[in-house]
Design a protein around this motif. Structure first.
Motif, PDB file in Angstrom:
ATOM      1  N   GLU A  39      -3.157  -0.382   4.508  1.00  0.00           N
ATOM      2  CA  GLU A  39      -3.653   0.923   4.092  1.00  0.00           C
ATOM      3  C   GLU A  39      -2.525   1.956   4.218  1.00  0.00           C
ATOM      4  OE1 GLU A  39      -7.504   3.775   4.795  1.00  0.00           O
ATOM      5  OE2 GLU A  39      -6.925   2.398   6.381  1.00  0.00           O
ATOM      6  N   ILE A  96       1.574  -2.097  -7.016  1.00  0.00           N
ATOM      7  CA  ILE A  96       1.132  -2.839  -5.830  1.00  0.00           C
ATOM      8  C   ILE A  96       1.169  -4.338  -6.096  1.00  0.00           C
ATOM      9  CG2 ILE A  96      -0.875  -3.339  -4.379  1.00  0.00           C
ATOM     10  CD1 ILE A  96      -1.606  -0.353  -4.678  1.00  0.00           C
ATOM     11  N   GLU A 149      -1.723   0.567  -9.220  1.00  0.00           N
ATOM     12  CA  GLU A 149      -2.213  -0.793  -8.975  1.00  0.00           C
ATOM     13  C   GLU A 149      -1.218  -1.833  -9.496  1.00  0.00           C
ATOM     14  OE1 GLU A 149      -6.095  -3.496 -10.021  1.00  0.00           O
ATOM     15  OE2 GLU A 149      -6.366  -1.328  -9.732  1.00  0.00           O
ATOM     16  N   SER A 161      -5.003   5.471 -11.708  1.00  0.00           N
ATOM     17  CA  SER A 161      -4.695   4.478 -10.673  1.00  0.00           C
ATOM     18  C   SER A 161      -4.124   3.182 -11.238  1.00  0.00           C
ATOM     19  CB  SER A 161      -5.959   4.168  -9.863  1.00  0.00           C
ATOM     20  OG  SER A 161      -6.953   3.626 -10.711  1.00  0.00           O
ATOM     21  N   VAL A 165      -4.677   4.435  -0.396  1.00  0.00           N
ATOM     22  CA  VAL A 165      -4.652   3.096  -1.003  1.00  0.00           C
ATOM     23  C   VAL A 165      -5.048   2.095   0.066  1.00  0.00           C
ATOM     24  CG1 VAL A 165      -3.211   1.336  -2.068  1.00  0.00           C
ATOM     25  CG2 VAL A 165      -2.858   3.724  -2.649  1.00  0.00           C
ATOM     26  N   GLY A 184       2.319   1.588  -3.559  1.00  0.00           N
ATOM     27  CA  GLY A 184       1.287   2.069  -4.471  1.00  0.00           C
ATOM     28  C   GLY A 184       0.942   3.526  -4.235  1.00  0.00           C
ATOM     29  N   CYS A 185       0.908   3.914  -2.976  1.00  0.00           N
ATOM     30  CA  CYS A 185       0.598   5.301  -2.649  1.00  0.00           C
ATOM     31  C   CYS A 185       1.732   6.222  -3.096  1.00  0.00           C
ATOM     32  CB  CYS A 185       0.366   5.415  -1.142  1.00  0.00           C
ATOM     33  SG  CYS A 185      -0.723   6.742  -0.683  1.00  0.00           S
ATOM     34  N   ILE A 214      -8.175   2.543  -4.631  1.00  0.00           N
ATOM     35  CA  ILE A 214      -7.375   3.765  -4.620  1.00  0.00           C
ATOM     36  C   ILE A 214      -8.335   4.942  -4.732  1.00  0.00           C
ATOM     37  CG2 ILE A 214      -5.560   5.074  -5.782  1.00  0.00           C
ATOM     38  CD1 ILE A 214      -4.476   2.402  -6.839  1.00  0.00           C
ATOM     39  N   ALA A 261       0.840  -1.206   0.000  1.00  0.00           N
ATOM     40  CA  ALA A 261       0.000   0.000   0.000  1.00  0.00           C
ATOM     41  C   ALA A 261       0.872   1.253   0.000  1.00  0.00           C
ATOM     42  CB  ALA A 261      -0.933  -0.006   1.212  1.00  0.00           C
ATOM     43  N   ILE A 299      -7.916  -4.109  -4.405  1.00  0.00           N
ATOM     44  CA  ILE A 299      -7.209  -2.836  -4.236  1.00  0.00           C
ATOM     45  C   ILE A 299      -8.180  -1.685  -4.502  1.00  0.00           C
ATOM     46  CG2 ILE A 299      -5.321  -1.387  -5.086  1.00  0.00           C
ATOM     47  CD1 ILE A 299      -3.915  -3.995  -5.919  1.00  0.00           C
TER      48      ILE A 299
END
Length: 160
Positions: free
Chosen positions: A155, A93, A90, A86, A130, A74-75, A114, A71, A112
């Motif tokens: 998260e 991630i 993704e 996104s 995320v 991905g963030c 977002i 997370a 997932i």
């Protein structure tokens, strides 16, 4: 000569006692012959259940940490100015989860979310969140029933 005769008798006497002691030990050993097997049969299931429980909790903790790390990755990808949707976040991630979850590419197993989904209209300083979820029953090595209904989440929230 008398001294040697007395020593010989004493030796025979001690030898007789030692043989009695040995046979007494042998009798005690025969009496407890199956005790070790019975003790093992009682203790082994409890011990192995404890070891399997530790393995399950260790696996659960490892996957939960992997979800949190993914997370964050991905963030971080989503906060870059070059990321406009996104999909790129993704993909990052799912790639980071691949070593820990062979089914990371399956969207029904690894869910997932977002927020917001479109990054093209986000102003600088707005938050991107995320959230990753998976059922523990989908990633476990040993299928024990007491953790089957657990949902593991990771998260992360960062500002763009």
């Amino acid at each position: 000569m008398e001294q040697s005769t007395q020593n010989m008798m004493l030796f025979r006497k001690n030898r007789r006692y030692s043989s009695l002691t040995r046979s007494g030990r042998q009798r005690r050993k025969d009496y407890r012959r199956g005790a070790t097997a019975v003790e093992f049969a009682v203790v082994a299931p409890v011990f192995f259940a404890l070891v399997l429980g530790l393995v399950e909790f260790g696996r659960m903790t490892m996957v939960k940490q992997a979800l949190s790390d993914a997370a964050c990755i991905g963030c971080r990808t989503a906060t870059l100015a070059t990321t406009l949707n996104s999909g790129k976040a993704e993909t990052a991630i799912r790639e980071s989860l691949e070593p820990f979850m062979s089914a990371a590419g399956d969207s029904s197993i690894c869910r997932i979310t977002i927020q917001p989904a479109d990054f093209s209209e986000i102003e600088r300083g707005e938050e991107i969140t995320v959230n990753i979820e998976t059922n523990f029953s989908d990633v476990t090595w040993i299928s024990l029933g007491y953790l089957a209904d657990s949902v593991l989440t990771g998260e992360a929230t960062m500002k763009r």
